[in-house]
Design an enzyme around this catalytic site. Structure first.
Site, PDB file in Angstrom:
ATOM      1  N   THR D  44      21.594 -48.030 -44.925  1.00 19.16           N
ATOM      2  CA  THR D  44      20.798 -46.896 -44.880  1.00 19.16           C
ATOM      3  C   THR D  44      20.895 -46.553 -43.967  1.00 19.16           C
ATOM      4  O   THR D  44      20.867 -45.432 -42.612  1.00 19.16           O
ATOM      5  CB  THR D  44      19.266 -46.386 -45.285  1.00 19.16           C
ATOM      6  OG1 THR D  44      18.762 -46.883 -46.553  1.00 19.16           O
ATOM      7  CG2 THR D  44      18.470 -45.493 -44.922  1.00 19.16           C
ATOM      8  N   HIS D  47      24.084 -44.457 -42.680  1.00 19.19           N
ATOM      9  CA  HIS D  47      23.919 -43.619 -43.476  1.00 19.19           C
ATOM     10  C   HIS D  47      23.754 -42.415 -42.385  1.00 19.19           C
ATOM     11  O   HIS D  47      24.821 -41.879 -41.982  1.00 19.19           O
ATOM     12  CB  HIS D  47      23.209 -43.315 -44.669  1.00 19.19           C
ATOM     13  CG  HIS D  47      24.112 -44.851 -46.329  1.00 19.19           C
ATOM     14  ND1 HIS D  47      25.293 -43.728 -46.875  1.00 19.19           N
ATOM     15  CD2 HIS D  47      23.404 -45.211 -46.657  1.00 19.19           C
ATOM     16  CE1 HIS D  47      25.208 -44.230 -47.631  1.00 19.19           C
ATOM     17  NE2 HIS D  47      24.202 -45.219 -47.594  1.00 19.19           N
ATOM     18  N   CYS D 100      -1.418 -39.749 -54.408  1.00 20.71           N
ATOM     19  CA  CYS D 100      -0.962 -39.191 -55.235  1.00 20.71           C
ATOM     20  C   CYS D 100      -1.290 -40.183 -56.887  1.00 20.71           C
ATOM     21  O   CYS D 100      -1.919 -41.335 -56.801  1.00 20.71           O
ATOM     22  CB  CYS D 100       0.113 -38.681 -54.581  1.00 20.71           C
ATOM     23  SG  CYS D 100       1.279 -40.766 -55.123  1.00 20.71           S
ATOM     24  N   CYS D 111       5.202 -43.268 -54.315  1.00 19.28           N
ATOM     25  CA  CYS D 111       4.644 -42.577 -54.118  1.00 19.28           C
ATOM     26  C   CYS D 111       4.801 -41.250 -54.027  1.00 19.28           C
ATOM     27  O   CYS D 111       6.490 -40.686 -53.846  1.00 19.28           O
ATOM     28  CB  CYS D 111       4.421 -42.490 -52.275  1.00 19.28           C
ATOM     29  SG  CYS D 111       3.543 -41.206 -51.410  1.00 19.28           S
TER      30      CYS D 111
END
Lengths: 348, 348, 348, 348
Positions: D44, D47, D100, D111
């Site tokens: 990540t 990127h 949630c 989530c």
């Protein structure tokens, strides 16, 4: 808000309970203050009232007891994020620590440091009560208060049935009390094709029948019901859900369970009893699942779906309603050995 | 082929067994005739020899007893399709009817009309034996006969451990007999991070240790082992596998099992005993799984994989080897209360 | 019994089918001969009739095609044990080898050497047919023949829904053909609280609605139905059951599936298509379950329970009935692009 | 504590990163302040550095990036209960809302309002960082910092393997990057009997081999590896774990997966690709499991058990170590297309 409130309390280490006027509780940083709208009486409350062995070991008077309730949020602690004043709440009554292994792996209802509302901390048989944010379940405002407050015990039955995987199966629900009646309703809703209900009290067996039982067996009066069930099912039901827990219930349950069947144990026996693990579990290749409390909050989403969709109507389980001021009278009804009852609800 | 063969038989309704010369059995249409290469002694065989209550109720002499074996196929019945003369076979010893609900839903090992080799029909303590095609498991020719014949009891342990889901978990194996020892080996192979083994006989505890137990507990000699295990595991092991079955074993097992843990029950108690279902199962939210036999044939594919890959070496469990002609001497060794033993194997 | 019988056959490598008079088939040792009472037309039969790419690669004329049927046993092979003359049978149409890994581990419906009735061997669009004993499902004599014969395709839906675990959940059934309609009925019976049904043909959407769909979406006419469903369900349905299989269906399905939801794939796309595995499966933490055939015979016991108990009434899915002598007319109805149809049943 | 700290930042909407001196962050009521001890570089982060399409859409400079880290707690917010100053912490990097549906049903790692450390909020490529209490995982003080900081990516592999149920099975790990290497180690530890590893870079394939791969396949150089694997496994591996995600990886994975097998998808393809759902999933009766992040905190308990017991040694996956002051040099190593690398760790 008033300074004082009416509460039903366990004040002394003896049988009974008393109504008292006490100061309103104050919410801590992660708690909310509820104005109670309705509450209902659980078997646990009867143990506390009756001051039996369990109660003597666990309860520390003075205590506001009771845990099944719904109410309106009047105040929230400064750390509360998801609940606001005016919300319409039902309390989950298992208070988790949030930090132990069980809490951090999806089982906070079996927290290693669990405390229970109205048992280990002050409860909700009162005009106001405090509840931690994590235990708040927000209701739709349209939900009647007497339904909202019995969602907690209904949740026990939902958890039991959902773990038992009853779709397209023949099942037995053992016990005719409120949880047995709820379980009949849920089992019918999620696809049990035949529901045998074993109980002892005609009044309660009839409620279970209304909820969904196909065959009612009064174990006090009937004989050979085990053989009859084994015969009709070609060797036993697929699933037994035991909501009674005593030796006879467990014995009946395993006797009518087929090989490779599932026995789900929710009922609590007051003492150990003789059990044939080899015949009941090993030779049968059976599975036994212990159920305590409700999944937080998988069960609550499931019960909302079942109620909202109309798949289960739990009103037949409410046998009596009283105003909260008649609490002691309500309690006498709930523990009466002569007048049968199911769920007794009090409204404010 | 010869006309007669040597067989170890239960000829009388009394303690003991006898060697006898009897005609070779003939395979039916769906059966095969095996020339036995090796066989081994199971606890069931000891019950039959000792003529205990169970044996008196179940066994009908005259009977060739024994069920753990491997052999070479000498002849196949006309309906046999998947097995041919010369194949090297280990027998699955649960003979299913193939047509009942259990057989048709993946549980033929728990067939409603089950018969067992060497218990309900003539078994394999003999030079030749017949086995139904459905019970034939084809071995690689390189597999040593003493390993091939104990695959059946090894399978009990494989089934127990695989159902228990032990990967990355702390577990306890209760019992130090051959199945307990096998279970330690399988649990180690499939990722248990810590294996407590509870037993009573130093000789056997040592075999379990060789198989993979990390901590050996001699419950006769040690004290406070429950507290020690609870302490080291922060509240109990994740999984208990009970290969002993008696009251003390079960009591130990639930005492050291954590909340929401799994108790897998393979051991068989000789009689019912007092059990606290509320504390052991309900309040803990525990699961209990009854294990009988082996999955036909999921377990056999798993055990082949474990043996072929070298992940489990089961040779340490073989404590004694005898030629088949010394059967009675071998049996005395197996049932001796003074000389400890694990698996006793006989070769032809 | 007669020497000859009428059969619907694929005689040539070209579009179409023909009625022919041919000799009765003879059962092998492990087969039974059925006098067909009713049969019905499946999508597979349409592929064979239409001689599409799949059919050209798989079908070897001459062939009696068709596989959905029920009939009476007229004769049994000498090795048959569980079926007798006079039994009323529905055929499971996946013919397993019984000896491969899949067959021996509970998945004979996905046998590595599978052959299919009416595809790989002569089928049942005929007055008589042979079926292996292992594929025989015994019906109660009271079951109407048109219900008995469509149990096989009904079983596809039962398998799909039972694997999808829909109790107390919101689901979508994609596709409005017979299997979609059956799936709506089963999902309703086993506790789905809301069933969205996506289809393209008003006639079929209406059948799905009768079977249990709560919300019908005509994807040709409606717009923004994805957004509407996402909105109503707060982020997507819990389960999608795709009975259509094409790119748009799959795309719709994943678009309306919530995080951690289950997508059950039964429909068959005629060709590969562009798919976003990262968005659809990985980021969502979704599960995808492939469904082919029916569990042998877990699914059959489930479907019997659902039908016997009246939990599902599958009659609305039968849109047309013909006598078998009108087979070609019936087939034209089934493949008509102008006259809508659901299940087309032929009776003898 | 100092007023300023060194941080690796994404300051501009362009390729690259910069070291900067910025004020220390301040913990909110439910957060802790960590003094970073070690951090490591994830895909990540590359990127973000490379400013590709994904990064352009998601990242809002200025941002401290990076999320894999361990550190010592210097300060705790007033609402923090379970963490105290001096604790040695590894950060779970998925920050859940806690309120949630996903958070309340055991899936807070998915989530619905998820934010990610170093992506949506300031991360940990810095001398100090703030982390919410709920994301703190307390380490034993003896755990080396370079091991502690890579527990997060190790957790991805643990989650993938544990969901894949590999005990006694033959498996394939597709991809030879750090997560593939970790997966080989975990699969070996929890009982995979044969591990095929498919990759493209000899340096990385060798690390996977050290971690536990039995067979290394360089898909660039080898031919017919699909056929070879299908042949050796009699029809395909039981489980494929895809840690690569691109079209070829997925295609290889389904090609070598047996019927009724499990395909676990962790790798992320940069774009949709053509996929044959019918052949890959439906006809095979396969299951696909999407994996994102780590179970909070089931996976963390599992990974602790695997590391503490020595069942998995993850040190071979660390290919390079740098001091944090050499961050840009470390990053160049991690993204080099000429120098191969696995996990690149920075220590303070």
């Amino acid at each position: 808000m008033p300074e004082k409130m009416l509460a039903a309390m366990k004040l002394r280490k003896a049988v009974g309970a008393e109504m008292a006027e006490i100061p309103l509780p104050r919410p801590k940083a992660d708690e909310v203050l509820l104005k109670i709208k309705a509450c209902s009486i659980c078997g646990t409350d009867k143990h506390i009232y009756n001051w039996d062995n369990w109660a003597q070991n666990r309860i520390k008077p003075p205590l506001v007891f009771g845990h099944e309730c719904c109410g309106e949020v009047m105040e929230v602690g400064p750390a509360v994020k998801s609940i606001k004043v005016g919300d319409y709440i039902t309390a989950e009554t298992h208070i988790p620590c949030l930090h132990c292994f069980q809490c951090r792996t999806g089982n906070m209802h079996l927290c290693q440091n669990l405390s229970i509302l109205g048992v280990d901390v002050d409860g909700i048989f009162a005009e106001y009560a405090v509840v931690p944010e994590v235990c708040c379940w927000k209701n739709d405002t349209a939900l009647p208060v007497e339904i909202a407050c019995i969602q907690e015990p209904f949740g026990n039955a939902v958890y039991t049935v959902m773990e038992s995987n009853v779709g397209a199966k023949k099942v037995a629900v053992i016990g005719d009390g409120p949880t047995g009646a709820f379980a009949c309703g849920v089992a019918r809703a999620v696809g049990a094709v035949k529901i045998y209900n074993l109980g002892m009290i005609p009044f309660n067996l009839e409620i279970c029948r209304k909820m969904g039982a196909d065959v009612s067996v009064n174990v006090v009066e009937e004989k050979n019901y085990r053989e009859k069930i084994l015969d009709e099912t070609n060797g036993g039901v697929d699933v037994v859900m035991d909501m009674a827990g005593n030796k006879n219930a467990v014995s009946d349950g395993f006797a009518i369970l087929r090989r490779t069947g599932t026995f789900t144990a929710f009922g609590i026996a007051p003492a150990p009893f003789e059990f044939d693990m080899a015949q009941n579990i090993v030779f049968k290749g059976a599975r036994v699942i212990g159920i305590n409390g409700r999944k937080m909050f998988d069960t609550w989403y499931q019960l909302r779906n079942l109620l909202d969709s109309g798949k289960v109507d739990i009103r037949p389980v409410i046998s009596h309603k009283f105003p909260f001021t008649d609490f002691l009278k309500a309690f006498e009804t709930a523990i009466s050995t002569t007048t049968p009852s199911a769920k007794v609800v009090l409204t404010m």
